[in-house]
Scaffold this motif. Structure first.
Motif, PDB file in Angstrom:
ATOM      1  N   UNK A 432       6.373  -6.246   7.635  1.00 11.65           N
ATOM      2  CA  UNK A 432       7.010  -5.361   8.619  1.00 11.65           C
ATOM      3  C   UNK A 432       6.956  -5.898  10.048  1.00 11.65           C
ATOM      4  N   UNK A 433       6.238  -6.991  10.246  1.00 12.33           N
ATOM      5  CA  UNK A 433       6.239  -7.627  11.564  1.00 12.33           C
ATOM      6  C   UNK A 433       7.459  -8.525  11.754  1.00 12.33           C
ATOM      7  N   UNK A 434       8.149  -8.860  10.667  1.00 13.62           N
ATOM      8  CA  UNK A 434       9.240  -9.838  10.728  1.00 13.62           C
ATOM      9  C   UNK A 434      10.532  -9.202  11.241  1.00 13.62           C
ATOM     10  N   UNK A 435      11.304  -9.990  11.960  1.00 16.23           N
ATOM     11  CA  UNK A 435      12.660  -9.594  12.358  1.00 16.23           C
ATOM     12  C   UNK A 435      13.680 -10.632  11.900  1.00 16.23           C
ATOM     13  N   UNK A 436      13.248 -11.568  11.081  1.00 17.42           N
ATOM     14  CA  UNK A 436      14.140 -12.575  10.509  1.00 17.42           C
ATOM     15  C   UNK A 436      13.466 -13.149   9.273  1.00 17.42           C
ATOM     16  N   UNK A 437      14.222 -13.959   8.526  1.00 17.97           N
ATOM     17  CA  UNK A 437      13.633 -14.642   7.381  1.00 17.97           C
ATOM     18  C   UNK A 437      13.806 -13.962   6.048  1.00 17.97           C
ATOM     19  N   UNK A 449      14.798  -5.088   8.052  1.00 17.63           N
ATOM     20  CA  UNK A 449      13.534  -5.261   8.759  1.00 17.63           C
ATOM     21  C   UNK A 449      13.028  -3.944   9.349  1.00 17.63           C
ATOM     22  N   UNK A 450      11.735  -3.760   9.254  1.00 23.71           N
ATOM     23  CA  UNK A 450      11.096  -2.559   9.790  1.00 23.71           C
ATOM     24  C   UNK A 450      11.317  -2.417  11.298  1.00 23.71           C
ATOM     25  N   UNK A 451      11.085  -3.459  12.127  1.00 25.29           N
ATOM     26  CA  UNK A 451      11.234  -3.254  13.579  1.00 25.29           C
ATOM     27  C   UNK A 451      12.651  -2.889  13.995  1.00 25.29           C
ATOM     28  N   UNK A 452      13.659  -3.478  13.354  1.00 23.53           N
ATOM     29  CA  UNK A 452      15.028  -3.186  13.767  1.00 23.53           C
ATOM     30  C   UNK A 452      15.460  -1.795  13.325  1.00 23.53           C
ATOM     31  N   UNK A 453      14.926  -1.327  12.211  1.00 26.73           N
ATOM     32  CA  UNK A 453      15.200   0.060  11.809  1.00 26.73           C
ATOM     33  C   UNK A 453      14.598   1.023  12.834  1.00 26.73           C
ATOM     34  N   UNK A 454      13.342   0.799  13.207  1.00 26.06           N
ATOM     35  CA  UNK A 454      12.677   1.692  14.166  1.00 26.06           C
ATOM     36  C   UNK A 454      13.400   1.664  15.504  1.00 26.06           C
ATOM     37  N   UNK A 455      13.754   0.470  15.965  1.00 25.09           N
ATOM     38  CA  UNK A 455      14.389   0.366  17.268  1.00 25.09           C
ATOM     39  C   UNK A 455      15.746   1.060  17.294  1.00 25.09           C
ATOM     40  N   UNK A 456      16.510   0.936  16.204  1.00 26.97           N
ATOM     41  CA  UNK A 456      17.810   1.599  16.144  1.00 26.97           C
ATOM     42  C   UNK A 456      17.649   3.109  16.262  1.00 26.97           C
ATOM     43  N   UNK A 457      16.810   3.705  15.426  1.00 28.01           N
ATOM     44  CA  UNK A 457      16.671   5.163  15.421  1.00 28.01           C
ATOM     45  C   UNK A 457      16.056   5.658  16.735  1.00 28.01           C
ATOM     46  N   UNK A 458      15.103   4.896  17.275  1.00 27.70           N
ATOM     47  CA  UNK A 458      14.480   5.304  18.537  1.00 27.70           C
ATOM     48  C   UNK A 458      15.480   5.256  19.687  1.00 27.70           C
ATOM     49  N   UNK A 494       1.574  -7.022  -5.791  1.00 25.28           N
ATOM     50  CA  UNK A 494       0.831  -5.806  -5.440  1.00 25.28           C
ATOM     51  C   UNK A 494       0.022  -6.024  -4.166  1.00 25.28           C
ATOM     52  N   UNK A 495      -0.532  -7.212  -3.997  1.00 21.12           N
ATOM     53  CA  UNK A 495      -1.302  -7.503  -2.788  1.00 21.12           C
ATOM     54  C   UNK A 495      -0.407  -7.463  -1.559  1.00 21.12           C
ATOM     55  N   UNK A 496       0.806  -8.014  -1.667  1.00 22.22           N
ATOM     56  CA  UNK A 496       1.741  -7.956  -0.539  1.00 22.22           C
ATOM     57  C   UNK A 496       2.142  -6.519  -0.241  1.00 22.22           C
ATOM     58  N   UNK A 497       2.404  -5.756  -1.291  1.00 25.41           N
ATOM     59  CA  UNK A 497       2.729  -4.342  -1.088  1.00 25.41           C
ATOM     60  C   UNK A 497       1.633  -3.657  -0.278  1.00 25.41           C
ATOM     61  N   UNK A 498       0.386  -3.910  -0.653  1.00 23.83           N
ATOM     62  CA  UNK A 498      -0.742  -3.274   0.023  1.00 23.83           C
ATOM     63  C   UNK A 498      -0.853  -3.729   1.472  1.00 23.83           C
ATOM     64  N   UNK A 499      -0.708  -5.022   1.703  1.00 26.04           N
ATOM     65  CA  UNK A 499      -0.828  -5.548   3.062  1.00 26.04           C
ATOM     66  C   UNK A 499       0.320  -5.054   3.943  1.00 26.04           C
ATOM     67  N   UNK A 505       1.849   0.901   8.735  1.00 28.34           N
ATOM     68  CA  UNK A 505       1.108   2.040   9.296  1.00 28.34           C
ATOM     69  C   UNK A 505       0.538   1.684  10.665  1.00 28.34           C
ATOM     70  N   UNK A 506      -0.001   0.480  10.794  1.00 28.84           N
ATOM     71  CA  UNK A 506      -0.562   0.056  12.070  1.00 28.84           C
ATOM     72  C   UNK A 506       0.517  -0.038  13.145  1.00 28.84           C
ATOM     73  N   UNK A 507       1.655  -0.640  12.804  1.00 30.16           N
ATOM     74  CA  UNK A 507       2.754  -0.746  13.764  1.00 30.16           C
ATOM     75  C   UNK A 507       3.285   0.631  14.138  1.00 30.16           C
TER      76      UNK A 507
END
Length: 556
Positions: A432-437, A449-458, A494-499, A505-507
């Motif tokens: 969720x930190x990524x904005x590309x790739x 991407x998580x950040x671009x979704x948040x930024x759009x709605x905000x 599963x490890x990636x899902x968890x991380x 949540x932190x972001x």
């Protein structure tokens, strides 16, 4: 979530929409602006007396609707910002004013010693709550006598005015679900205007749960037992206190059952989301079992209430009235939050040929009023649209991209009828930190991407908190091969899902714009064409790696 079946294949055919090209490095002489949460190019352009086109060109921005917090923009040189006019005492006539970010009509009226009604009339404004930065207003400047009080929802009695001889006192108050500045002012025997001034609040209609307010003047809180005001709904006392550790971000999970309450609590979850289906004629008591199941296990409860698409299509206005009445009845049962519908921008949930953000806002308004009239403490969340680019950035009667849909909601006034704006994100294959790739096709689309979704709605709802009513990562590990339509998640572990859930949540907590994150999901077991079990954090055998990572973020 199940709309993924309908959309995933189609999403693969999305036209490439570049997110944000890398800006040229600013020279020492160039002015720059660091994008903040809620910024849009339009607002930045107004602030610096330039244009969206000039900003886009100077920064190589291909899509002006997609910028992100922390991005440094070069501000093209031009004339200094134009000074805003000030009223001339005693003058009579008109002047022109350009709306600035944070403005609302009542504040503008006070500044120019006129009235909201006069500005509305002079500019043919249909909805006084809907003005936008950059809008040019004609301001009638004839003196009007005493400044009019800030407009607040009608309560049946005027707000109490603090006598001028009252001794100066000051206290603080934490905003609770269902609070308004008007109700807080009455409680502390002060005025809405005084609280707004003490806290720098530019729009008295926009406060949020958990906000800490300075209460100036007044004589202290009124006694707990207050007389009922005629015409004013009696608020039901909240059954759950503030979140542990104070106010702000909270975590929850969507459940199929309550088989794992201890795991949920170890993850730091304080909310449980349960989906409820409504059909015409249903008694609100059908939701009682879900409320009781969550409460008995120590969780706040979010009911995501979805109606019958076919019944809605057969009698739009009649169904909206019936649905709103049902939600009012459910609110009286005491849930903590209600999400009004779900993914109403696609024809899986809303009748084809009638998809329209203004129509949904009509339902949202009726539902909000019905809910608040029965229980003012219920958090009302607008239905989260399905994230998609299938419709080419457009909004049609047969379906809308969520970008176009939420903009239509905002224009129709949806922000006036929701405490929190619903948002979904469940197609990620990168952190969720990524904005590309993103390794799939169309790697620059904002839904990836998580950040671009948040930024759009905000940016579309800059004065509203966001509520993730679904956020999840799909993995087939331990379950078998994913169906072809979901093969995009074949390499997620599963490890990636968890991380990634823990990072999200932190972001979310760090942004200050996200009120709630509901993990999709806790314990679903459906596996097949719609692999809901692949999103579950409780995996076969009962282990929950994500509970450990989330618990670390939430401090449990």
């Amino acid at each position: 979530m199940r709309r993924i079946l309908v959309l995933v294949c189609a999403l693969l055919m999305l036209a490439v929409v570049p997110l944000v090209a890398v800006s040229a490095s600013p020279s020492a002489q160039q002015q720059t602006h660091v994008v903040q949460w809620g910024d849009t190019l339009f607002r930045i352009a107004v602030r610096y007396n330039t244009t969206v086109a000039a900003l886009s060109q100077a920064n190589n921005i291909a899509n002006p609707n997609l910028i992100f917090a922390g991005q440094t923009l070069i501000i093209p040189s031009g004339p200094p910002p134009a000074p805003q006019p000030s009223p001339t005492p005693g003058a009579c006539g008109t002047t022109e004013y350009i709306v600035a970010p944070g403005d609302f009509l009542a504040a503008i009226a006070r500044r120019f010693n006129t009235t909201t009604a006069a500005i509305v009339q002079a500019n043919n404004i249909a909805n006084p709550n809907l003005i936008f930065p950059g809008q040019r207003l004609i301001i009638p400047t004839c003196p009007t006598g005493p400044v009019q009080p800030t407009a607040v929802p009608p309560t049946g009695v005027p707000p109490t005015t603090v006598p001028p001889t009252a001794p100066p006192t000051q206290t603080t108050y934490i905003v609770q679900p269902g609070d308004t500045l008007n109700s807080i002012a009455r409680r502390f025997n002060t005025t809405t205007a005084a609280i707004a001034q003490a806290n720098g609040i530019v729009n008295p209609n926009l406060i949020f749960v958990g906000q800490r307010l300075i209460i100036p003047g007044g004589t202290g809180p009124a006694p707990t037992a207050q007389p009922t005001v005629p015409g004013q709904p009696t608020a039901i006392p909240p059954t759950a206190g503030p979140p542990p550790g104070g106010v702000g971000f909270e975590l929850g999970g969507q459940v199929a059952s309550f088989a794992h309450p201890n795991l949920m609590q170890s993850a730091g979850m304080t909310w449980a989301k349960i989906q409820v289906r409504h059909n015409r004629g249903d008694n609100p008591s059908t939701a009682q079992g879900a409320i009781d199941a969550a409460r008995s296990r120590g969780f706040r409860v979010l009911l995501s209430i979805i109606g019958n698409r076919d019944q809605l299509g057969a009698d739009l206005n009649g169904y909206i009235a019936d649905f709103a009445n049902y939600l009012g009845g459910v609110a009286a049962l005491g849930p903590d939050a209600i999400e009004v519908w779900n993914e109403q921008n696609i024809d899986r949930e809303w009748p084809a040929g009638r998809i329209n953000p203004a129509t949904y806002t009509q339902m949202l308004a009726a539902s909000f009023n019905a809910i608040k009239s029965r229980n003012a403490n219920v958090l009302v969340i607008s239905g989260a649209p399905a994230p998609t680019g299938f419709f080419g950035g457009q909004c049609t009667a047969n379906g809308c991209d969520d970008d176009a849909f939420i903009r239509g909601m905002a224009q129709a006034g949806a922000g006036n009828f929701a405490d929190c704006i619903g948002i979904h994100y469940n197609e990620g294959v990168v952190p969720p930190t990524a904005t590309s790739g993103d390794p799939r096709g169309n790697p620059n689309h904002y839904t990836r991407y998580f950040p671009t979704m948040v930024n759009l709605y905000a940016s579309v709802f800059p004065n509203k908190m966001l509520c993730f009513t679904e956020l999840g990562y799909l993995t087939g590990e331990g379950l078998g091969p994913l169906p072809p339509a979901f093969a995009w998640a074949a390499n997620t572990t599963v490890q990636q899902q968890a991380e990634w859930l823990a990072q999200a949540a932190s972001l979310s907590r760090q942004t200050g714009r996200i009120r709630m994150m509901i993990v999709f999901n806790v314990d679903f077991t459906v596996w097949g064409d719609d692999p809901q079990a692949g999103f579950a954090i409780v995996r076969p055998g009962g282990q929950c790696v994500a509970c450990l990572t989330l618990g670390g973020v939430m401090g449990t």
